[in-house]
Design a protein around this motif. Structure first.
Motif, PDB file in Angstrom:
ATOM      1  N   MET A  29     -10.589  -2.129 -10.972  1.00  0.00           N
ATOM      2  CA  MET A  29     -10.266  -2.402 -12.386  1.00  0.00           C
ATOM      3  C   MET A  29     -11.272  -2.835 -13.369  1.00  0.00           C
ATOM      4  SD  MET A  29      -6.230  -3.074 -12.689  1.00  0.00           S
ATOM      5  CE  MET A  29      -6.174  -3.252 -14.562  1.00  0.00           C
ATOM      6  N   ASP A  30     -12.107  -3.829 -12.677  1.00  0.00           N
ATOM      7  CA  ASP A  30     -12.982  -4.651 -13.439  1.00  0.00           C
ATOM      8  C   ASP A  30     -12.435  -5.324 -14.642  1.00  0.00           C
ATOM      9  OD1 ASP A  30     -15.460  -5.710 -13.627  1.00  0.00           O
ATOM     10  OD2 ASP A  30     -16.529  -3.786 -14.599  1.00  0.00           O
ATOM     11  N   ALA A  31     -11.453  -5.847 -14.401  1.00  0.00           N
ATOM     12  CA  ALA A  31     -10.619  -6.587 -15.803  1.00  0.00           C
ATOM     13  C   ALA A  31     -11.122  -8.001 -16.180  1.00  0.00           C
ATOM     14  CB  ALA A  31      -9.194  -6.588 -15.204  1.00  0.00           C
ATOM     15  N   GLU A  32     -10.771  -8.125 -17.468  1.00  0.00           N
ATOM     16  CA  GLU A  32     -10.953  -9.454 -18.031  1.00  0.00           C
ATOM     17  C   GLU A  32     -10.379 -10.515 -17.166  1.00  0.00           C
ATOM     18  OE1 GLU A  32     -12.717 -10.065 -20.723  1.00  0.00           O
ATOM     19  OE2 GLU A  32     -12.071 -12.122 -20.999  1.00  0.00           O
ATOM     20  N   ILE A  33      -9.376 -10.222 -16.587  1.00  0.00           N
ATOM     21  CA  ILE A  33      -8.952 -11.657 -15.778  1.00  0.00           C
ATOM     22  C   ILE A  33      -8.447 -10.938 -14.372  1.00  0.00           C
ATOM     23  CG2 ILE A  33      -7.180 -13.205 -15.592  1.00  0.00           C
ATOM     24  CD1 ILE A  33      -6.945 -13.293 -18.613  1.00  0.00           C
ATOM     25  N   LEU A  34      -8.781 -11.732 -13.367  1.00  0.00           N
ATOM     26  CA  LEU A  34      -8.507 -11.289 -12.085  1.00  0.00           C
ATOM     27  C   LEU A  34      -7.730 -12.240 -11.448  1.00  0.00           C
ATOM     28  CD1 LEU A  34      -8.967  -9.410  -9.248  1.00  0.00           C
ATOM     29  CD2 LEU A  34     -10.667 -11.086  -8.653  1.00  0.00           C
ATOM     30  N   VAL A  35      -6.525 -11.752 -11.196  1.00  0.00           N
ATOM     31  CA  VAL A  35      -5.304 -12.821 -10.646  1.00  0.00           C
ATOM     32  C   VAL A  35      -5.159 -12.510  -8.899  1.00  0.00           C
ATOM     33  CG1 VAL A  35      -3.098 -13.866 -10.724  1.00  0.00           C
ATOM     34  CG2 VAL A  35      -4.226 -12.998 -12.828  1.00  0.00           C
TER      35      VAL A  35
ATOM     36  N   ILE B 282      -7.593  -4.528   1.152  1.00  0.00           N
ATOM     37  CA  ILE B 282      -7.691  -3.227   0.533  1.00  0.00           C
ATOM     38  C   ILE B 282      -7.184  -3.631  -1.089  1.00  0.00           C
ATOM     39  CG2 ILE B 282      -6.633  -0.833   0.291  1.00  0.00           C
ATOM     40  CD1 ILE B 282      -7.328  -0.905   3.242  1.00  0.00           C
ATOM     41  N   SER B 283      -5.977  -4.464  -0.995  1.00  0.00           N
ATOM     42  CA  SER B 283      -5.431  -4.793  -2.190  1.00  0.00           C
ATOM     43  C   SER B 283      -6.433  -5.573  -3.165  1.00  0.00           C
ATOM     44  CB  SER B 283      -4.294  -5.713  -2.063  1.00  0.00           C
ATOM     45  OG  SER B 283      -3.108  -5.046  -1.123  1.00  0.00           O
ATOM     46  N   ILE B 284      -7.294  -6.335  -2.667  1.00  0.00           N
ATOM     47  CA  ILE B 284      -8.083  -7.099  -3.575  1.00  0.00           C
ATOM     48  C   ILE B 284      -9.205  -6.034  -3.994  1.00  0.00           C
ATOM     49  CG2 ILE B 284     -10.116  -8.849  -3.389  1.00  0.00           C
ATOM     50  CD1 ILE B 284      -8.578 -10.265  -1.399  1.00  0.00           C
ATOM     51  N   ALA B 285      -9.574  -4.854  -3.211  1.00  0.00           N
ATOM     52  CA  ALA B 285     -10.473  -3.933  -3.733  1.00  0.00           C
ATOM     53  C   ALA B 285     -10.014  -3.269  -4.656  1.00  0.00           C
ATOM     54  CB  ALA B 285     -10.575  -3.042  -2.340  1.00  0.00           C
ATOM     55  N   ARG B 286      -8.624  -2.936  -4.586  1.00  0.00           N
ATOM     56  CA  ARG B 286      -7.830  -2.002  -5.718  1.00  0.00           C
ATOM     57  C   ARG B 286      -8.108  -2.867  -6.836  1.00  0.00           C
ATOM     58  NH1 ARG B 286      -2.376  -0.161  -3.766  1.00  0.00           N
ATOM     59  NH2 ARG B 286      -1.542  -2.173  -3.727  1.00  0.00           N
ATOM     60  N   ALA B 287      -7.840  -4.207  -7.071  1.00  0.00           N
ATOM     61  CA  ALA B 287      -7.816  -4.994  -8.227  1.00  0.00           C
ATOM     62  C   ALA B 287      -9.285  -5.076  -8.819  1.00  0.00           C
ATOM     63  CB  ALA B 287      -7.220  -6.329  -7.835  1.00  0.00           C
ATOM     64  N   LEU B 288     -10.244  -5.295  -7.691  1.00  0.00           N
ATOM     65  CA  LEU B 288     -11.482  -5.499  -8.241  1.00  0.00           C
ATOM     66  C   LEU B 288     -11.826  -4.094  -9.016  1.00  0.00           C
ATOM     67  CD1 LEU B 288     -13.158  -7.191  -5.238  1.00  0.00           C
ATOM     68  CD2 LEU B 288     -12.794  -8.286  -7.447  1.00  0.00           C
TER      69      LEU B 288
ATOM     70  N   ASN C  50      -5.567   4.440  -2.572  1.00  0.00           N
ATOM     71  CA  ASN C  50      -4.798   3.210  -2.512  1.00  0.00           C
ATOM     72  C   ASN C  50      -5.845   2.285  -3.410  1.00  0.00           C
ATOM     73  OD1 ASN C  50      -2.176   2.506  -1.449  1.00  0.00           O
ATOM     74  ND2 ASN C  50      -2.991   3.730   0.301  1.00  0.00           N
ATOM     75  N   ILE C  51      -7.076   2.192  -3.235  1.00  0.00           N
ATOM     76  CA  ILE C  51      -8.135   1.470  -3.871  1.00  0.00           C
ATOM     77  C   ILE C  51      -8.219   1.851  -5.463  1.00  0.00           C
ATOM     78  CG2 ILE C  51     -10.432   0.594  -4.060  1.00  0.00           C
ATOM     79  CD1 ILE C  51     -10.589   0.626  -0.922  1.00  0.00           C
ATOM     80  N   ALA C  52      -8.176   3.158  -5.768  1.00  0.00           N
ATOM     81  CA  ALA C  52      -8.271   3.878  -6.906  1.00  0.00           C
ATOM     82  C   ALA C  52      -6.911   3.877  -7.690  1.00  0.00           C
ATOM     83  CB  ALA C  52      -9.102   5.243  -6.934  1.00  0.00           C
ATOM     84  N   PHE C  53      -5.891   3.321  -7.259  1.00  0.00           N
ATOM     85  CA  PHE C  53      -4.671   3.413  -7.759  1.00  0.00           C
ATOM     86  C   PHE C  53      -4.789   3.143  -9.222  1.00  0.00           C
ATOM     87  CE2 PHE C  53      -0.504   1.407  -8.768  1.00  0.00           C
ATOM     88  CZ  PHE C  53       0.213   2.450  -8.643  1.00  0.00           C
ATOM     89  N   ALA C  54      -5.350   2.272  -9.834  1.00  0.00           N
ATOM     90  CA  ALA C  54      -5.227   1.747 -11.095  1.00  0.00           C
ATOM     91  C   ALA C  54      -6.439   2.579 -11.901  1.00  0.00           C
ATOM     92  CB  ALA C  54      -5.300   0.277 -11.303  1.00  0.00           C
TER      93      ALA C  54
ATOM     94  N   LEU D 282       0.821  -1.163  -0.032  1.00  0.00           N
ATOM     95  CA  LEU D 282      -0.195  -0.127  -0.044  1.00  0.00           C
ATOM     96  C   LEU D 282       0.784   1.274   0.114  1.00  0.00           C
ATOM     97  CD1 LEU D 282      -2.975  -0.840   2.702  1.00  0.00           C
ATOM     98  CD2 LEU D 282      -2.637  -1.187   0.152  1.00  0.00           C
ATOM     99  N   PHE D 283       0.478   2.204  -0.840  1.00  0.00           N
ATOM    100  CA  PHE D 283       1.410   3.417  -0.596  1.00  0.00           C
ATOM    101  C   PHE D 283       0.945   4.373   0.397  1.00  0.00           C
ATOM    102  CE2 PHE D 283       0.911   1.843  -5.109  1.00  0.00           C
ATOM    103  CZ  PHE D 283       2.070   1.926  -5.364  1.00  0.00           C
ATOM    104  N   SER D 284       1.754   5.481   0.664  1.00  0.00           N
ATOM    105  CA  SER D 284       1.648   6.407   1.690  1.00  0.00           C
ATOM    106  C   SER D 284       0.469   7.322   1.377  1.00  0.00           C
ATOM    107  CB  SER D 284       2.925   7.109   2.126  1.00  0.00           C
ATOM    108  OG  SER D 284       3.527   6.245   2.843  1.00  0.00           O
ATOM    109  N   ALA D 285      -0.527   6.905   1.242  1.00  0.00           N
ATOM    110  CA  ALA D 285      -1.825   7.898   0.757  1.00  0.00           C
ATOM    111  C   ALA D 285      -3.157   7.386   1.325  1.00  0.00           C
ATOM    112  CB  ALA D 285      -1.899   7.608  -0.824  1.00  0.00           C
ATOM    113  N   THR D 286      -4.210   8.107   1.024  1.00  0.00           N
ATOM    114  CA  THR D 286      -5.352   7.615   1.799  1.00  0.00           C
ATOM    115  C   THR D 286      -6.073   6.230   1.113  1.00  0.00           C
ATOM    116  OG1 THR D 286      -6.706   8.523   0.069  1.00  0.00           O
ATOM    117  CG2 THR D 286      -5.986  10.025   1.962  1.00  0.00           C
ATOM    118  N   ILE D 287      -6.765   5.610   2.047  1.00  0.00           N
ATOM    119  CA  ILE D 287      -7.406   4.317   1.737  1.00  0.00           C
ATOM    120  C   ILE D 287      -8.094   4.442   0.338  1.00  0.00           C
ATOM    121  CG2 ILE D 287      -9.094   2.582   2.145  1.00  0.00           C
ATOM    122  CD1 ILE D 287      -8.375   2.877   4.960  1.00  0.00           C
TER     123      ILE D 287
END
Ligand SMILES: Nc1ncnc2c1ncn2[C@@H]1O[C@H](COP(=O)(O)OP(=O)(O)OP(=O)(O)O)[C@@H](O)[C@H]1O
Length: 587
Positions: A490-496, A482-488, A430-434, A422-427
């Motif tokens: 993105m609503d990507a074709e493949i979630l890893v 929170i890392s999972i929320a960040r990936a979710l 961090n979730i909206a990173f991508a 997680l980066f030194s930023a707000t939650i």
């Protein structure tokens, strides 16, 4: 002086600034030749008692005018030369950072973070100094040195000039020699200080472990030793420092002594006036800086060249994960087809993956399981193109991932790594990173799906709470979700998900998996896990061992097969039951 040739591309780019800066520098050197002449004339007028008020006033006004013009010009050349060298530093820093961001994990595996940071700071600073102070000292030594020596020799006395120049090469030598020693010892002192800093930082971060193992006294001793080392290294610096000034002053003093002693003889014999001798000693004063500067120049150039070579080697480091020339920029979608014949990590003797082949229809869920070190993470990293396979291929929707640009591939895949960060930023940030443009609703929806919304709302600042060193301390499970929320988001074709549910309890895991099945219908999910419950609903489960597929199929098939999967599943079920307070025989 090869460094100046190496930097020629930059000097060409900024030639007008350098030309102007050096011209102003030369103009200052020329202007500075006038005051000693005026003062010498005044001294002669006074000694012959022919001084007149109006003439004195004129000369003083001229001296003042020259001082003011020199003051303004000195500022101007500083702005020109130092402005350019700062631009060079920015340019190199940007280039290096861009290159760092393109290099693959292979590169980062071979270099220490501390060294890479040092190249981006200390080395660039040394190059900046070469392009600023280096050029300045070179131009100044040559122009001021030549002008002053020429004026002394041709307008006053060439024999006296030769005499006072005798000690000057020693000064340049002493400056260069002491400068080098000082630099080397200073680096050692800095390294000792940085070790001490590292120790303090580690001890503060690991204070709980130190106390738990009763190691306070040992750590205090280790600290005292490091602290002693810092003192010793600094004393070594101070010793050279203490030699430097007196040596220079001795040499300068010798030069003045020769000027006055031999000059006095010339005055007595009538070849020189007192005014000439006064002007001569003033010129001598102007010669000291160029000689010192020449000594400094040698060191600046030496350091600049070493630093430039290091930075250049880094910039020449090939980017090994590249876009194929014909790669398309459309994010791939469709069935996932893995046909890895072999992949070996750089420097490793054995392949980490061999003969891994399977096909996963679009929208299905893949489970990747196996003992620790069996190759689960490696498989996911190949899918993300952190490394390229040696032999074989991976295709999405019938298109090889090597025929797609990295940008497009990474837009298709959302990744939750094992070692989440997680980066030194707000939650929320961090979730909206991508997806920085995401609205609060989307962020909250992703957090709900990752089952972390309730936790976030309990923090004093909610979604605006700062995390990282300056913010709240999160539990391992909270960081993971929170890392999972960040990936979710993105609503990507493949979630890893790489063992991304290891720090949450079984119930939370079940809730997150149920939310994923519902929200991600139609899109592919890949889950690597140690806990088999995380993959039991998968459409295909691959069991790896030693980098090879040992078992493959659906949960029921693998249970029926009675192999590693079935045994591990039974054991984990038992453990879960015991943890929950049940009895094994109730299972
Ligand atoms: N960067 C690397 N360089 C060299 N070898 C590596 C590297 N990363 C992993 N390996 C090796 O490759 C093998 C597979 O590692 P990998 O991380 O894929 O296993 P894993 O199944 O994900 O393990 P875990 O469950 O512990 O995360 C191991 O033998 C490991 O030591």
């Amino acid at each position: 002086m090869r460094i100046f040739l190496d930097l020629a591309w930059f000097f060409r780019q900024e030639w007008h600034r350098y030309l102007l800066g050096i011209s102003i520098l030369a103009a200052v050197a020329v202007l500075n030749l006038i005051p000693p002449r005026i003062v010498g004339g005044l001294v002669d007028d006074i000694s012959h008692q022919r001084i007149r008020g109006s003439l004195l006033l004129r000369d003083l006004a001229l001296l003042l005018a020259i001082a003011l013009v020199v003051y303004a010009l000195r500022q101007a050349w500083r702005r020109m030369l130092y402005g350019s060298s700062a631009r060079l530093a920015r340019l190199l820093r940007d280039r290096l950072y861009r290159h760092y961001s393109q290099l693959s994990p292979r590169f980062y595996q071979q270099h220490r973070v501390g060294d890479l940071m040092a190249h981006a700071t200390n080395d660039i600073q040394a190059i900046e100094q070469t392009a600023g102070d280096g050029i300045l000292t070179l131009a100044d030594s040559i122009t001021t040195g030549a002008l002053v020596v020429g004026t002394m020799a041709f307008t006053i006395d060439w024999k006296l000039t030769l005499v006072v120049l005798i000690p000057m090469p020693f000064m340049a030598w002493a400056t260069s020699r002491y400068g080098l020693l000082l630099h080397d010892r200073f680096l050692l002192a800095q390294a000792a200080f940085s070790d001490l800093n590292g120790k303090v930082q580690e001890n503060i971060s690991g204070v709980r472990v130190i106390k738990a193992f009763g190691q306070e006294a040992a750590e205090r001793r280790a600290f005292a030793e490091l602290s002693e080392e810092v003192v010793a290294r600094n004393v070594a610096v101070a010793r050279i420092d203490a030699l430097f000034d007196p040596t220079i002053q001795l040499i300068v003093g010798l030069s003045y002594f020769l000027a006055v002693a031999v000059g006095a003889v010339f005055v007595v014999r009538g070849g020189l006036t007192i005014g000439d001798l006064t002007a001569f000693t003033m010129y001598l004063g102007q010669l000291i800086w160029p000689m010192l500067a020449f000594g400094f120049l040698i060191n600046i150039v030496e350091r600049g060249r070493a630093s430039y070579d290091r930075v250049r080697r880094l910039l020449e480091e090939p980017v090994d994960i590249l876009d194929h020339p014909d790669a398309t920029d459309t994010p791939p979608a469709g069935d996932l087809e893995v046909r890895i014949e072999r992949f070996t990590y750089p420097g490793a003797a054995e392949p980490a993956l061999s003969d891994v082949r399977f096909r996963l229809p679009r929208g299905a869920t893949l489970g990747v399981v196996g003992r620790t070190g069996s190759g689960k993470t490696t498989l996911l990293r190949l899918l993300l193109r952190e490394f390229d396979v040696e032999a074989g291929d991976i295709a999405i929707g019938g298109r090889s991932i090597y025929q797609v640009t990295l940008r497009a591939l990474r837009r298709s895949i959302a990744y939750v790594p094992q070692d989440h960060f997680l980066f030194s930023a707000t939650i929320a940030e961090n979730i909206a990173f991508a997806k920085p443009e995401a609205g609060r609703d989307e962020i909250v929806a992703a957090a709900r799906m990752a089952d972390v919304d309730a936790d976030i709302r309990r923090f004093p600042g909610g979604y605006d709470t700062l995390v990282g060193e300056r913010g709240v301390t999160l539990s391992g499970g909270q960081k993971q979700r929170i890392s999972i929320a960040r990936a979710l988001l993105m609503d990507a074709e493949i979630l890893v998900l790489d063992d991304a549910l290891s720090a949450v309890d079984a119930r939370t895991e079940a809730r997150i998996l149920a939310a994923l099945r519902e929200q991600r219908a139609g899109r592919t999910t890949v889950i690597a896990a140690h806990r088999l419950s995380a993959v039991q609903h998968a459409n295909l489960i691959v069991v790896l061992e030693g980098g090879r597929i040992r078992e493959m199929g659906r949960h029921e098939d693998l249970l029926a097969a009675g192999g590693w999967y079935a045994q591990t599943y039974a054991r984990q079920q038992l453990e879960a039951l015991v943890e929950e307070g049940g009895h094994p025989w109730q299972a």
